[in-house]
Design a protein around this motif. Sequence first.
Motif, short mmCIF file in Angstrom:
data_model
loop_
_atom_site.label_atom_id
_atom_site.label_comp_id
_atom_site.label_asym_id
_atom_site.label_seq_id
_atom_site.Cartn_x
_atom_site.Cartn_y
_atom_site.Cartn_z
N ILE A 33 0.66 -1.18 -0.12
CA ILE A 33 -0.02 0.04 0.07
C ILE A 33 1.11 1.25 0.03
CG2 ILE A 33 -1.73 1.50 1.33
CD1 ILE A 33 -2.89 -1.21 2.22
N TRP A 66 2.22 1.83 -3.17
CA TRP A 66 1.16 2.39 -4.33
C TRP A 66 1.01 3.94 -4.01
CZ3 TRP A 66 -3.14 5.03 -5.45
CH2 TRP A 66 -3.84 4.62 -6.52
N VAL A 67 0.89 4.24 -2.84
CA VAL A 67 0.26 5.49 -2.39
C VAL A 67 1.75 6.56 -2.63
CG1 VAL A 67 0.05 7.21 -0.37
CG2 VAL A 67 -1.21 5.03 -0.34
N HIS A 80 1.87 7.22 -6.42
CA HIS A 80 0.77 7.89 -6.78
C HIS A 80 1.16 9.52 -6.30
CE1 HIS A 80 -3.77 9.44 -6.73
NE2 HIS A 80 -3.43 9.19 -7.92
N LYS A 81 1.46 9.60 -5.21
CA LYS A 81 1.95 10.97 -4.81
C LYS A 81 2.90 11.39 -5.68
CE LYS A 81 1.74 10.42 -0.09
NZ LYS A 81 2.10 10.80 1.23
N GLU A 117 -9.33 -4.25 6.73
CA GLU A 117 -9.85 -2.68 7.27
C GLU A 117 -8.80 -1.86 6.37
OE1 GLU A 117 -13.07 -3.78 8.35
OE2 GLU A 117 -12.38 -1.68 8.78
N GLU A 118 -7.69 -2.18 6.59
CA GLU A 118 -6.73 -1.12 6.19
C GLU A 118 -6.73 -1.10 4.93
OE1 GLU A 118 -2.87 -1.97 8.00
OE2 GLU A 118 -2.11 -0.58 6.55
N THR A 162 -9.60 1.11 3.95
CA THR A 162 -9.46 2.65 4.32
C THR A 162 -8.68 3.15 3.18
OG1 THR A 162 -9.32 1.98 6.57
CG2 THR A 162 -8.79 4.16 6.31
N PHE A 163 -7.89 2.43 2.65
CA PHE A 163 -6.71 2.83 1.75
C PHE A 163 -7.43 3.21 0.67
CE2 PHE A 163 -3.98 2.76 -1.71
CZ PHE A 163 -4.00 1.77 -2.61
N GLN A 194 -10.57 4.00 0.17
CA GLN A 194 -11.53 5.32 0.60
C GLN A 194 -10.61 6.56 0.10
OE1 GLN A 194 -13.05 4.16 4.51
NE2 GLN A 194 -14.81 5.32 3.75
N ILE A 195 -9.48 6.64 0.95
CA ILE A 195 -8.80 7.79 0.70
C ILE A 195 -8.17 8.23 -0.73
CG2 ILE A 195 -6.82 9.02 1.44
CD1 ILE A 195 -6.92 7.86 4.11
N VAL A 196 -8.12 7.08 -1.20
CA VAL A 196 -7.70 7.28 -2.59
C VAL A 196 -8.77 7.70 -3.71
CG1 VAL A 196 -7.11 5.89 -4.73
CG2 VAL A 196 -5.59 5.54 -2.77
N GLN A 218 -11.14 9.49 -2.38
CA GLN A 218 -11.41 10.99 -2.15
C GLN A 218 -10.52 11.98 -3.05
OE1 GLN A 218 -13.58 12.43 -0.78
NE2 GLN A 218 -14.40 11.02 0.94
N GLN A 219 -9.03 11.19 -3.27
CA GLN A 219 -8.23 12.25 -3.87
C GLN A 219 -8.60 11.95 -5.38
OE1 GLN A 219 -5.87 14.30 -3.93
NE2 GLN A 219 -4.70 13.90 -5.73
N GLN A 229 -11.35 11.75 -7.09
CA GLN A 229 -12.48 12.23 -7.54
C GLN A 229 -12.31 13.59 -8.47
OE1 GLN A 229 -15.54 13.25 -4.64
NE2 GLN A 229 -16.17 11.18 -4.35
N MET A 231 -1.40 14.47 0.38
CA MET A 231 0.18 14.28 0.16
C MET A 231 0.83 14.24 1.75
SD MET A 231 0.93 14.25 -2.63
CE MET A 231 2.00 15.26 -3.92
N LEU A 266 -10.28 11.15 6.10
CA LEU A 266 -11.34 10.95 5.29
C LEU A 266 -12.48 11.78 5.52
CD1 LEU A 266 -11.84 7.09 5.16
CD2 LEU A 266 -11.81 8.64 3.18
N MET A 284 -11.25 15.09 3.84
CA MET A 284 -11.21 15.06 2.38
C MET A 284 -12.54 15.20 1.77
SD MET A 284 -8.08 12.50 1.97
CE MET A 284 -7.65 12.82 0.19
N GLN A 296 -13.86 18.32 -0.88
CA GLN A 296 -14.31 18.19 -2.24
C GLN A 296 -14.95 19.45 -2.84
OE1 GLN A 296 -13.52 15.58 -4.28
NE2 GLN A 296 -12.77 14.40 -2.41
#
Lengths: 475, 435
Positions: free
Chosen positions: A327, A330-331, A334-335, A425-426, A429-430, A432-434, A436-437, A439, B372, B387, B390, B394
């Motif tokens: 993870i 990946w993050v 992406h950053k 779970e982790e 969550t990962f 989910q956060i991705v 959000q970014q 969108q 970041m 979350l 964020m 939006q």
Amino acid sequence: MMKFKVSGLVADLMPNIRLIQGSGHFMLNYHADNSGALHTLRLGYCCVTLVFMLLQYGCNFVNLVLERGDVNDLAANTITVLFFTHCITKFVYFAVRSKLFYRTLGIWNQPNSHPLFVESNNRYHALALKKMRRLLYIIIVWTSFSAIAWTSITFVGESVHTTKDPENENLTISEPIPRLLVRAWYPWNAMSGMPHMLTLIFQVYYVFFALAHANLLDSLFCSWLIFACEQLQHLKEIMKPLMELSATLDTYVPKSADLFRAPSATSQDNLIENDYNSKNEDLKGVYSTRQELGGHFRGAALQNFGAGGVGPNGLTKKQELMVRSAIKYWVERHKHVVRLVTAIGDAYGVALLLHMLTSTIMLTLLAYQATKITGVDKYAATVIGYLLFALAQVFHFCIFGNRLIEESSSVMEAAYSCHWYDGSEEAKTFVQIVCQQCQKAMSISGAKFFTISLDLFASVLGAVVTYFMVLVQLK
Amino acid sequence: MTATYPPLNKCTVHDDIVIRVATITGHSQPKTMSGSANFELDLREFVTLNIKCIHFFGYFSPEFAENSKKRILFRIYATVFVGFAFVLSLLSQIANMIDAFGDMEKMTEASFLLFTNIVQCLKLYCFMKYGARVWRLVHSLNRKIFKPRNATQYDVLKRDIGRSKIITKLFLLACTITYASWCVSPFLDKKGENGVRLPLSGWYPFSTKETPAFELAYAYQIFTTWVGGLGDISMDTFMSGAIMVISAELSVLNNALETLKQRFVDDPQKIREEEKLVNKELVRCVIHYKNIIGFANEVTYLFTDCITAQFLVGVIIVCMSMFQMSLVPVMSFRFFAMMLYQICVLMEMFLWCYYGNEVILKSDLLTQSAYMCEWVDNSKEFKQNLLYFMTRTQFNLQLYASGYFALSLQTFKAIIKSSWSYFAVLNQVHDQKMA
């Protein structure tokens, strides 16, 4: 001066960089030998190129001012001057903002890596390389073809222009002018003989180099975008195996369970650092993606599962750390892509804005010129040539800007379509956060005024067609 | 760090708002506040220059204690000054407008300054009605959560404060040049006309043709319009300064999010405490954003009427001045003066729209800045908080005037387009009348 180290984007784009340096742009880094004498020589070459470009541009401009009496001549000369304004602008822009270009080229010097995903990374890297080469060939062919076509059309038809008859104000006569690629004023008589030959050669050089300046910078920008898009493709592809890695054992048994063949019980667990691959050249051959994972993982006690037994997701502590490292890869990757795209926008956004400003005016005038086409002759060929070239330049960067927007917005699709419900779970969550970014799609903006996408190209094309229709009606 | 700010009068105590004690003449020393001592910055510097100007013109009273002698004195000064310089001139212009009704050229000449003054009236009214709330807003600029916490943030704020001051000074200078060119234009353009006319039209109860009356009227016109112009611009740049604060604070928040975890050393022994601290940092950023939104809402509430009126009337003013420009020859001084005036009016609106646009762009960046930060290794609680944050970011932060006009470059483009089309229509009608 930067130390000469061929890695990352610089290594991939070396042909582009060499061509840019050859055409006289002020790119003075990326040479193996940067001693004082050679550096001065290269700087001198760039300055000489700049002087020649500006001189010829000045001659064009003087000609524009001198011939402003006749409307047709005024329109034609304005189009020529605007066309070369855009080339000069790109040249000067690069000279002034070269630091931002160097920064963008250096951003990918130290990418992170993960043994699980090395194969995918290499595959997409090779794909990006292939596309960048192909783009470069197309640009070279297109630029050469345009220069040759321009030169050949000079020798077709009469080399005259119409002026007012000095005897009778109402009549116009045709007066011969030098047979040259672009109409310019020279302090010497360039009608025939040696001066004509030399001026012609100088103009061929000028046209070819001006086209090269503009097109090579645009292709550098597009190559960056190709690279960013392929990285996003790579990230989308590895989302699914990443989810499988973290899948709980009671809902879904991943085939990749045998990935976690634990090495000897006394081995240390370390997370792979970012520059692991470059530090461990000899281990490259050891890893093939689906085989052993070994390696050293840092034993950061981030989560305590008790005495190292099975954790809350049915995974052992080792597996949990493996998932965490994947993870993290990946993050971080992406950053890194987000930082690359931001740097590209900073470096090239203003140049695109200036390009669009000159192009808009030039295309409007071209629409006006196009209404005066009477048949298939030299005039029609030149007007259509200018039109196609200008539209092709705009299309060139719009299509890659559009691809970036599409790729970055489809990352969320990929995140959703993988089996996230099976993940830990982790991992959820990962995801989910991705989401959000992702969108909001990543896009290149022309200095905050507009976004580079096919919408922009469509609006430019639509505007040209509208002006043309309206002007034809008015005639 | 030496005190470079002019101290203000009142001291107010709120939870987050820092206490600052000083007098208007700057005798006593200000108390330093808690927090990182290296990055000490008075955020009221964004608007102090503007406030001083507005005090001078009597539009906005300083913070005196209730019923003190100074307050009464200031009130008298304000009434006399504003009454003489502003109200009388406004009345004269209204009378002139009524007088010139029907004649298109005279009407446009009478109207463009009249409209500016009417909007100025509205701004004056806003400042007087909401005086106390404006002061609270200004003092709330120094709340602890707005302060910079590292060198980058400090530099950003300092740079923006500098920019705000330069913009105010440049704008005041441009106004002075415009009015100077108006004074000079009747003398330079008088060839062919019968005698020298007054630079601006106005109705006076006496005839302005003879010598002493003409000089008096001329001097009065120049003085009042100059003073009015400067006062107007100080109020406008105060509002744009407030918007610049929002944009600067969003930059600070973006930086705080990106460098969220950098303040904490990665010590494997103290993981638990570190997790708590990192979480607290994130919560602090969330509160920071809430504060920024609250501040933006307050600014919008206080000045929404002024901004709307300025936009609506600005279209008309630009149209009228373009029409005036078309009536006079291109190379005359009056043309040049009109063009400068038009540029000043457009600049007023452009400043708001540009910084409103900056606010939109920077609040768009918040999601990316939050992404970041180093969130992968943090606790589940941290990720859940992230979350929520964020999800909120939006939606970008747009400043609206009267709930309809968004302060952005699109609105500015629309204003210019409308003025141009109204001007084209006016020109057509005028040509038809002439023909």
